[in-house]
Write a protein that holds these residues in place. Structure first.
Motif, PDB file in Angstrom:
ATOM      1  N   ALA A   2     -21.517   0.177  43.693  1.00 42.62           N
ATOM      2  CA  ALA A   2     -20.805   1.562  42.950  1.00 42.62           C
ATOM      3  C   ALA A   2     -20.553   1.345  41.547  1.00 42.62           C
ATOM      4  O   ALA A   2     -20.865   2.121  40.606  1.00 42.62           O
ATOM      5  CB  ALA A   2     -19.951   2.302  43.816  1.00 42.62           C
ATOM      6  N   LEU A   3     -19.375   0.569  41.434  1.00 43.31           N
ATOM      7  CA  LEU A   3     -18.851   0.369  40.052  1.00 43.31           C
ATOM      8  C   LEU A   3     -19.954  -0.116  39.075  1.00 43.31           C
ATOM      9  O   LEU A   3     -19.967   0.533  38.037  1.00 43.31           O
ATOM     10  CB  LEU A   3     -17.864  -0.955  40.030  1.00 43.31           C
ATOM     11  N   PHE A   4     -20.621  -1.096  39.212  1.00 49.70           N
ATOM     12  CA  PHE A   4     -21.518  -1.772  38.093  1.00 49.70           C
ATOM     13  C   PHE A   4     -22.628  -1.078  37.851  1.00 49.70           C
ATOM     14  O   PHE A   4     -23.227  -1.047  36.902  1.00 49.70           O
ATOM     15  CB  PHE A   4     -21.836  -3.012  38.575  1.00 49.70           C
ATOM     16  N   GLN A   5     -23.440  -0.112  38.778  1.00 51.62           N
ATOM     17  CA  GLN A   5     -24.283   0.777  38.731  1.00 51.62           C
ATOM     18  C   GLN A   5     -24.016   1.871  37.589  1.00 51.62           C
ATOM     19  O   GLN A   5     -24.518   2.349  36.717  1.00 51.62           O
ATOM     20  CB  GLN A   5     -24.796   1.192  39.982  1.00 51.62           C
ATOM     21  N   ALA A   6     -22.711   2.473  38.177  1.00 54.10           N
ATOM     22  CA  ALA A   6     -22.398   3.383  37.220  1.00 54.10           C
ATOM     23  C   ALA A   6     -22.016   3.041  35.778  1.00 54.10           C
ATOM     24  O   ALA A   6     -22.404   3.724  35.043  1.00 54.10           O
ATOM     25  CB  ALA A   6     -20.984   4.092  37.685  1.00 54.10           C
ATOM     26  N   GLN A   7     -21.220   1.834  35.545  1.00 54.00           N
ATOM     27  CA  GLN A   7     -21.066   1.372  34.292  1.00 54.00           C
ATOM     28  C   GLN A   7     -22.140   1.060  33.584  1.00 54.00           C
ATOM     29  O   GLN A   7     -22.612   1.322  32.496  1.00 54.00           O
ATOM     30  CB  GLN A   7     -20.185   0.003  34.459  1.00 54.00           C
ATOM     31  N   PHE A   8     -23.296   0.488  34.213  1.00 53.98           N
ATOM     32  CA  PHE A   8     -24.674   0.231  33.742  1.00 53.98           C
ATOM     33  C   PHE A   8     -25.225   1.378  33.070  1.00 53.98           C
ATOM     34  O   PHE A   8     -25.752   1.560  32.027  1.00 53.98           O
ATOM     35  CB  PHE A   8     -25.607  -0.664  34.457  1.00 53.98           C
ATOM     36  N   ASP A   9     -25.480   2.523  34.034  1.00 52.60           N
ATOM     37  CA  ASP A   9     -25.931   3.578  33.557  1.00 52.60           C
ATOM     38  C   ASP A   9     -25.098   4.296  32.364  1.00 52.60           C
ATOM     39  O   ASP A   9     -25.827   4.815  31.657  1.00 52.60           O
ATOM     40  CB  ASP A   9     -25.896   4.733  34.649  1.00 52.60           C
ATOM     41  N   ASP A  10     -24.034   4.416  32.266  1.00 50.56           N
ATOM     42  CA  ASP A  10     -23.223   4.864  31.406  1.00 50.56           C
ATOM     43  C   ASP A  10     -23.637   4.093  29.889  1.00 50.56           C
ATOM     44  O   ASP A  10     -23.638   4.795  28.654  1.00 50.56           O
ATOM     45  CB  ASP A  10     -21.743   4.733  31.623  1.00 50.56           C
ATOM     46  N   ILE A  11     -23.531   2.989  30.033  1.00 47.93           N
ATOM     47  CA  ILE A  11     -23.890   2.092  29.047  1.00 47.93           C
ATOM     48  C   ILE A  11     -25.388   2.267  28.311  1.00 47.93           C
ATOM     49  O   ILE A  11     -25.464   2.895  27.117  1.00 47.93           O
ATOM     50  CB  ILE A  11     -23.642   0.538  29.196  1.00 47.93           C
ATOM     51  N   VAL A  12     -26.085   2.302  29.161  1.00 49.72           N
ATOM     52  CA  VAL A  12     -27.342   2.403  28.609  1.00 49.72           C
ATOM     53  C   VAL A  12     -27.787   3.871  28.074  1.00 49.72           C
ATOM     54  O   VAL A  12     -28.507   3.991  26.925  1.00 49.72           O
ATOM     55  CB  VAL A  12     -28.408   2.329  29.766  1.00 49.72           C
ATOM     56  N   ALA A  13     -27.011   5.183  28.733  1.00 50.16           N
ATOM     57  CA  ALA A  13     -27.231   6.255  28.209  1.00 50.16           C
ATOM     58  C   ALA A  13     -26.709   6.707  26.974  1.00 50.16           C
ATOM     59  O   ALA A  13     -27.052   7.219  25.976  1.00 50.16           O
ATOM     60  CB  ALA A  13     -26.685   7.258  29.059  1.00 50.16           C
ATOM     61  N   LYS A  14     -25.415   5.895  26.705  1.00 52.39           N
ATOM     62  CA  LYS A  14     -24.635   5.938  25.519  1.00 52.39           C
ATOM     63  C   LYS A  14     -24.855   5.026  24.139  1.00 52.39           C
ATOM     64  O   LYS A  14     -24.822   5.331  23.213  1.00 52.39           O
ATOM     65  CB  LYS A  14     -23.169   5.809  25.670  1.00 52.39           C
TER      66      LYS A  14
ATOM     67  N   GLY B 223     -27.690  -6.927  23.081  1.00 52.30           N
ATOM     68  CA  GLY B 223     -26.871  -7.043  24.508  1.00 52.30           C
ATOM     69  C   GLY B 223     -25.489  -6.172  24.045  1.00 52.30           C
ATOM     70  O   GLY B 223     -25.147  -5.873  22.762  1.00 52.30           O
ATOM     71  N   THR B 224     -24.555  -6.065  25.374  1.00 49.25           N
ATOM     72  CA  THR B 224     -23.545  -5.227  25.071  1.00 49.25           C
ATOM     73  C   THR B 224     -22.752  -5.390  26.337  1.00 49.25           C
ATOM     74  O   THR B 224     -23.296  -6.194  27.390  1.00 49.25           O
ATOM     75  CB  THR B 224     -23.500  -3.607  24.933  1.00 49.25           C
ATOM     76  N   ASP B 225     -21.632  -5.188  26.292  1.00 46.50           N
ATOM     77  CA  ASP B 225     -20.786  -5.250  27.716  1.00 46.50           C
ATOM     78  C   ASP B 225     -19.789  -4.025  27.731  1.00 46.50           C
ATOM     79  O   ASP B 225     -19.516  -3.298  26.936  1.00 46.50           O
ATOM     80  CB  ASP B 225     -20.024  -6.605  27.829  1.00 46.50           C
ATOM     81  N   VAL B 226     -19.031  -4.262  28.831  1.00 44.79           N
ATOM     82  CA  VAL B 226     -17.880  -3.293  29.096  1.00 44.79           C
ATOM     83  C   VAL B 226     -16.615  -3.710  28.416  1.00 44.79           C
ATOM     84  O   VAL B 226     -16.409  -4.926  28.269  1.00 44.79           O
ATOM     85  CB  VAL B 226     -17.599  -3.244  30.759  1.00 44.79           C
ATOM     86  N   ARG B 227     -15.971  -2.648  27.969  1.00 43.74           N
ATOM     87  CA  ARG B 227     -14.739  -2.725  26.989  1.00 43.74           C
ATOM     88  C   ARG B 227     -13.449  -2.971  27.601  1.00 43.74           C
ATOM     89  O   ARG B 227     -12.639  -3.178  26.996  1.00 43.74           O
ATOM     90  CB  ARG B 227     -14.921  -1.446  25.862  1.00 43.74           C
ATOM     91  N   SER B 228     -13.420  -2.827  28.832  1.00 45.68           N
ATOM     92  CA  SER B 228     -12.132  -2.651  29.537  1.00 45.68           C
ATOM     93  C   SER B 228     -11.445  -4.182  29.782  1.00 45.68           C
ATOM     94  O   SER B 228     -10.219  -4.111  30.104  1.00 45.68           O
ATOM     95  CB  SER B 228     -12.372  -1.935  30.839  1.00 45.68           C
ATOM     96  N   GLU B 229     -12.121  -5.371  29.501  1.00 42.36           N
ATOM     97  CA  GLU B 229     -11.466  -6.506  29.879  1.00 42.36           C
ATOM     98  C   GLU B 229     -10.887  -7.249  28.642  1.00 42.36           C
ATOM     99  O   GLU B 229     -12.162  -7.473  27.802  1.00 42.36           O
ATOM    100  CB  GLU B 229     -12.404  -7.430  30.762  1.00 42.36           C
ATOM    101  N   PRO B 230      -9.780  -7.299  28.306  1.00 46.25           N
ATOM    102  CA  PRO B 230      -9.538  -7.915  27.001  1.00 46.25           C
ATOM    103  C   PRO B 230      -9.731  -9.442  26.861  1.00 46.25           C
ATOM    104  O   PRO B 230      -9.954 -10.196  25.884  1.00 46.25           O
ATOM    105  CB  PRO B 230      -7.978  -7.494  26.924  1.00 46.25           C
TER     106      PRO B 230
END
Length: 380
Positions: free
Chosen positions: A186-198, A219-226
């Protein structure tokens, strides 16, 4: 995949693992099971949604339990128990000539299997396992056993198997694993969809001569991990992966990830794209397919030996190449890894397109997950 992967210190490995173990809280006694299946990497969502982690990172099992790692992803992973010793580098110099292209390290590449039940006292390794493969270890002795994925240890792909006497409390159950994977889905699918859309929209600006300069994320990644060593979701895509421009326009690819893992390669017309490392015989010829297993491993061989054949770096796929100022489809063009300090590469690379047509390109190391792109050049 890295051209030069340093040997990671056992101290660094243990510090990562112990920090994860230290957050665990005591749990009531659980029903013992003879088997437990966990996952090597995340592979249930889109192929381009990559999470280099073990799921779960830490498991607690009773003596006699067989733990099986399932590899569902299109990426290569490994399971290596160093048993307190050094962790082999992924790639090493050829022993006869250190200036020659590097080779894959046999100790990391090939399996070193346990001799029956495993007590944690010696090095074992699954070798490089691919989608559909699995690796099992039966644990015979109580203790805490850290392990790593050698190809992705620098992204924090580490885990721990804690083995306790029969009847111990807080054992990891298959339900625990399944619930963690459901939450991950659930988490990764939602993050992937959000990234691709934006982040897929092309951007450009018009230059003084009327041509345009376009920008594509490599390529890109989630920004939440420092901490870049924490796996979490990365997207192995060119965003956008298809772009229509006009003759004379320039395209700029830029790395949008914290770890320099992507390149942009346009193969010469009529040639194949390698993965960056190619099995070759001693005379330099490519190893015949009949000497390889369906998943690309050598048939037989001793992992402690440096005997041929070897998997050597394909420099055409790994080093920068710009044979002309403007793109020429008859020649190889390659950015090499964007942002890699060991290669003194910048975080961006550009090409100007003077000829109309449709031109395909790839990220060399992520072809298996579908990191492909196309530039369509229309007449001006």
């Amino acid at each position: 995949m890295d051209r030069t992967t340093p040997v990671v210190s056992t101290f660094f490995l243990l510090s990562l693992i112990l920090s994860a173990v230290g957050t665990a809280t005591a749990a009531p006694a659980s029903k013992a099971s003879d088997t437990l299946t966990i996952f090597s990497g995340y592979g249930r969502g889109p192929a381009q949604a990559v999470v280099d982690e073990f799921f779960p990172k830490t498991v607690r099992v009773a003596e006699g339990t067989t733990v099986t790692w399932i590899q569902e992803t299109p990426r290569d992973h490994g399971i290596t128990f160093p048993a307190g010793g050094p962790i082999p580098a992924e790639n090493i110099a050829q022993p006869e000539d250190r200036s020659a292209p590097q080779m894959r390290n046999p100790l990391a590449e090939f399996p070193t299997l346990p001799g029956g039940s495993y007590d944690g006292s010696y090095f074992i390794n699954s070798g490089r396992i691919q989608a559909g493969d699995s690796f099992s270890v039966t644990f015979s002795k109580a203790g805490v056993f850290p392990y790593v994925c050698i190809p992705h240890i620098n992204q924090g792909m580490v885990g721990t198997v804690e083995v306790v006497p029969p009847g111990g409390a807080g054992l990891t159950t298959q339900d625990d694993v399944d619930q963690e994977m459901a939450a991950a889905d659930a988490l990764f699918q939602a993050q992937f969809d959000d990234i691709v859309a934006k982040r897929s929209g092309p951007s450009s600006f018009e230059r003084a001569d009327g041509t345009r300069e376009w920008f594509i994320r490599a390529g890109t990644d989630v920004r939440s991990e420092p901490d870049f060593r924490v796996g979490r979701l990365t997207v192995r895509m060119f965003l956008p992966n298809q772009l229509t421009i006009k003759q004379g326009d320039t395209v700029v690819w830029y790395t949008d990830t914290r770890v320099p893992v992507h390149n942009v390669l346009f193969p010469a017309a009529g040639t194949q794209v390698s993965s960056g490392y190619v099995p070759r015989m001693e005379d330099g010829s490519v190893v015949p397919l009949e000497l390889l297993t369906p998943s690309g491993f050598y048939r037989g061989g001793d992992p402690s030996s440096l005997a041929w054949p070897r998997i050597l770096a394909d420099l055409d796929a790994l080093v920068p190449s710009r044979p002309s100022p403007a793109y020429d489809p008859t020649k190889l063009f390659n950015s090499a890894r964007l942002g890699d300090p060991s290669e003194t590469q910048s975080r961006a690379w550009s090409l100007t397109f003077e000829k109309p047509g449709a031109f395909d390109y790839v990220c060399t190391v992520h072809v298996p997950v579908g990191m492909l792109g196309q530039i369509i050049v229309a007449p001006r």
